[in-house]
Scaffold this active site. Structure first.
Site: not given
Ligand code: GLY
Length: 307
Positions: A201-202, A227, A173
């Site tokens: 998925r988030v 995350g 990221t």
């Protein structure tokens, strides 16, 4: 550092080792982090706003295929690419975010546009891409985002028969936090998420308070890592809450938050800029792609945990 500007960037955290990265890989990452710092610093040097600087830095990393954001994003289990991004302005805590974007070249620009041209905070999927088109943002096809290395990582994961996430991965990221000369802070984060993600998925990146947060009263934060754990720790907000309510400095708040994420089983890191321009980072992985620059100081770029 009071009165000056500061920019801190990250390009992901995870198992990052010299042998695996190689000399050429290491140089490519250092060059890219330097370019991102310079893109943001140019804005701040000219008296520009923290949010403009954070966005400019993240765009550089989104366009670089070495990072898991924009071009170079990881593949989902189904072989698609779904990207998330968020921005937040510490002046008024206004925010914009997008999740599962597939056709917008720079998701961070889209998140910024959501903040500024809609009455919403978080747009998703086709609707977010439609919003981008309506606002004239540059589109890109799947070929732009896809790279052979990310395809190889997905194939490898499938071959191993992993039922869940690739815990060996370098998360990748990207993010930037800035404090401008006027004393305002901002944060921006962008990601392709995690290899082999399924079922829509988030992660934490587009969740305000999870992977991205900014508040002029405390500072700005961008996170990278597993995350799910950063969401549960409300990590980006937690850093700011520690500064505001416990009186911790940003270094202590960043470290305590990563310790909290770690206690849940999460790995990764955060970058932080405080309201006085103090730049900081903390991570519990073996490395984190990171860099910082401030008025009157030369840029610093680092990768490994021992730097
Ligand atoms: N930290 C990025 C993600 O989990 O999606």
């Amino acid at each position: 550092m009071s009165g000056g500007w500061t920019l801190v960037v990250h390009g992901g955290a995870g198992i990052i080792e010299r042998e695996r990265l190689g000399a050429d890989g290491e140089q490519a990452i250092r060059t890219a982090l330097g370019a991102a710092l310079e893109a943001g610093a140019a804005v701040l040097r000219a008296g520009g706003a923290a949010l403009d600087a954070a966005e400019a830095a993240v765009v550089v990393l989104e366009d670089d295929p070495n990072f898991n954001a924009g071009r170079g994003s990881v593949f989902t289990f189904d072989g698609t690419i779904e990207m998330d991004a968020a921005v937040m302005d510490g002046r008024d805590r206004s925010a914009g975010a997008v999740t599962r974007v597939t056709g917008t070249r720079n998701p961070v620009r889209l998140a910024r546009r959501v903040k500024e041209a809609s009455s919403h905070v978080l747009l998703s999927c086709d609707g977010a891409d439609a919003f981008a088109r309506e606002h004239g943002l540059e589109e890109a096809g799947a070929d732009w985002f896809a790279t052979d290395e990310r395809r190889r990582q997905l194939d490898e994961m499938r071959a191993r028969g992993d039922a869940h996430f690739d815990t060996e991965m370098k998360y990748g990221t990207v993010g930037a936090v800035a404090r401008d000369a006027a004393g305002h802070v901002a944060a921006a984060t962008s990601t392709g998420g995690i290899t082999g993600k399924r079922w829509g998925r988030v992660g934490d990146s587009p969740l305000i308070g999870g992977g991205t947060y900014a508040d002029d009263r405390t500072g700005a934060v961008s996170a990278t890592g597993s995350g799910e754990f950063f969401i549960r720790a409300v990590a980006a907000h937690q850093v700011c809450a520690r500064v505001r309510y416990l009186g911790e400095d940003v270094v202590g708040a960043a470290q305590a938050t990563i310790d909290d994420v770690g206690a849940l089983g999460g790995t990764g890191g955060v970058i932080v800029v405080g309201r006085e321009g103090e730049g900081a980072w903390a991570f519990n992985s073996s490395g984190m792609y990171r860099g910082r620059v401030s008025a009157g100081s030369a840029p610093v770029v680092a990768i490994f945990g021992d730097e």
